[in-house]
Each structure stands twice: as C-alpha cells, then as structure tokens.
Design a protein around this motif. Structure first.
Motif, PDB file in Angstrom:
ATOM      1  N   THR A 243       0.878  -1.075  -0.045  1.00  0.00           N
ATOM      2  CA  THR A 243      -0.109  -0.146   0.051  1.00  0.00           C
ATOM      3  C   THR A 243       0.908   1.180   0.008  1.00  0.00           C
ATOM      4  OG1 THR A 243      -1.836  -1.117   1.111  1.00  0.00           O
ATOM      5  CG2 THR A 243      -1.878   1.397   1.332  1.00  0.00           C
ATOM      6  N   GLU A 248      -3.920   1.339  -2.853  1.00  0.00           N
ATOM      7  CA  GLU A 248      -4.194   0.388  -1.950  1.00  0.00           C
ATOM      8  C   GLU A 248      -3.737  -1.008  -2.124  1.00  0.00           C
ATOM      9  OE1 GLU A 248      -5.579  -0.238   1.815  1.00  0.00           O
ATOM     10  OE2 GLU A 248      -5.773   1.748   0.775  1.00  0.00           O
ATOM     11  N   GLY A 249      -3.138  -1.618  -1.394  1.00  0.00           N
ATOM     12  CA  GLY A 249      -2.015  -2.911  -1.593  1.00  0.00           C
ATOM     13  C   GLY A 249      -3.475  -4.113  -1.601  1.00  0.00           C
TER      14      GLY A 249
END
Ligand code: SAH
Length: 251
Positions: A243, A248-249
């Motif tokens: 992230t 956003e990861g």
C-alpha cells in the motif's frame, strides 16, 4: 550576467531547454573544449564570440567574463555534463562574487547518468545497492586519504569512477582491496551519448586488460558493482501487495 550551463554528456540534444536558450542568446561563450561537444556551438547566434577554455587560465576566463559584463553582455560558461561534478566552477563563482558580477547555474545531464543509459542499468537496485559512490583516482588533484578507492570500495556499493580511465591498472588493484571480487561486474563507458560511444563490460579482474585492448585512456567512466549483474529484488513501490499513499495494496 554570467550563466554557468551544463552542456550534458555530449549528444547535442541532451542539453536542457534552458541551457540551449541561454546559448542561443549569448554574446560570449566560453566552453570547455577538451570535453564539450563542439556541435553544441551550432546553437550560438552569428557574431557570438567563442572561447575555448582548454587553452585558458582561470584568470583569463575571469578577464573575458568581467570585460563582457562591463559591456552589458550575456556570457555562457559551458561545462561538460553537470557543472557541479569536477567542473572547477566554485573558484569561478567565488571570483565573480568578489567582483560583484552576477551569475546563475543551469543544471546539465551528467555523464554518469548517460552512462547508466548506455549500459541500460539502474544504479540503485533493491537488495543490491542503494548508494552510488561518485569518485576519482588521485591524479594531479589529490584525493583525501579517507576517500581513497580502497576505503570507498569497502562498502561494496555501486561505484562510478570519473577521470581515471588512464590509470586502470592501479584502479583495478585498489578496487579489489575493497569489498569487490575479481568476478564483480564492471563496465567502461567511453563517450556516453556521443556517436562513438563504446560500452565494454567485463569482470573487475579484467578491467585494465579490457581498457588496454580497446585503447580507452580518457573520456570514459568506470562503473562497478552488482547492479550490472542479474540479481535484485523487485520494488516495493510497484508491488501489488504494497500500500502506498496513492494505491491500496491487494493480496
Ligand atoms: N561535469 C562532468 C564531469 C567532468 S570531469 C559530468 O558531469 O559528467 C571529466 C570526466 O568526466 C572524464 O574524464 C570522464 O571520466 C567523464 N566524462 C565526461 N563526459 C563523458 C562521457 N560522455 N562519457 C563518459 N565519460 C565522460
């Protein structure tokens, strides 16, 4: 006004747009003839007075600058690569300041950046090295003892060595006193970005021999380090699981 301008590594289209505009507008150009590609002088307008500083002393350079300044002329002092590396610009700036002559500096593409392009490399690879040591062998200009090649080579980081292509045997021996081995990859990059550019890759143990075989004695950089090899970790920044402030990861 005096403008110190980085000419870039050689290719005439690797000068910045600002640098090119200053050259086009100059009344006087003093260029470092031993290294700057003369093709860049094609940008100068007719009537521009051109001096080759390779044949001048600091005092003579300053004299031309001062006389032009008094006449209200614009002077470009054209240095190879970026003026901040081995450019002998500080002494000129200090002398101009003393005489009350205004100046500014325009960055250029240093040859060490063009050399990375020539080897299609990245100096700062995750898991390999996150530092670049820019240095030179001592020549007529001394190098402080704590910055000797063996001392710097102890880090095993990426190294870029300027002004030393004429001393490859000593350079190789001193690099091997640090953290590198004879198998550590190295490259000699001759005239990066010029039409006659040459990239010679070899293990560090064969650096001097390679330079000799190809007759490289000047206008070359020595690159050393495992960034020239195949192994590294991929970046966190572009890892799907990571992230960042922008993304956003996901697992
Ligand atoms: N200010 C310049 C460096 C000047 S010192 C810069 O930022 O690049 C001169 C040394 O720079 C040379 O001896 C050589 O080691 C290196 N050099 C300059 N131009 C080069 C080029 N096009 N290719 C390889 N090395 C270069």
């Amino acid at each position: 006004m005096v403008h110190f301008v980085g000419a870039g590594p050689g290719a005439p289209d690797l000068i910045t747009r600002r640098g090119a505009a200053l050259l086009e507008g100059a009344d006087v150009v003093i260029y470092a003839g031993s290294l700057v590609n003369p093709a860049l002088l094609g940008l100068c307008r007719e009537g521009c007075r051109i001096y080759d500083s390779a044949r001048m002393t600091l005092e003579e350079v300053l004299e031309v600058m001062a006389a032009s300044w008094e006449k209200g002329e614009d002077v470009v002092r054209l240095h190879t690569g970026d003026p901040c590396l081995y450019g002998a610009v500080r002494e000129q700036m200090d002398a101009l300041r003393e005489r009350g002559i205004p100046f500014d500096l325009t960055a250029g593409v240093s040859s060490f950046c063009a050399a990375a392009g020539a080897v299609e490399g990245e100096y700062t690879l995750p898991g390999v090295s996150q530092s670049v040591i820019i240095t030179r062998m001592a020549g007529r200009t001394p190098v402080p003892e704590r910055e000797s090649i063996p001392a710097l080579a102890a880090h095993g980081a990426t190294m870029v060595i300027f002004l030393s292509a004429g001393m490859l045997e000593e350079l190789q021996a001193q690099l091997l006193q640090g953290a590198y081995t004879p198998q550590t990859p190295a490259a000699l990059v001759y005239k990066a970005s010029w039409p006659e550019e040459k990239v010679l890759r070899c293990p560090l143990g064969e650096l001097a021999e390679t330079g000799k075989k190809h007759g490289i004695r000047k206008t070359a950089l020595v690159l050393v380090g495992d960034f020239l090899a195949g192994d590294y970790r991929r970046s966190k920044l572009y890892d799907p699981a990571f992230t960042t402030g922008y993304r956003e990861g996901r697992q």
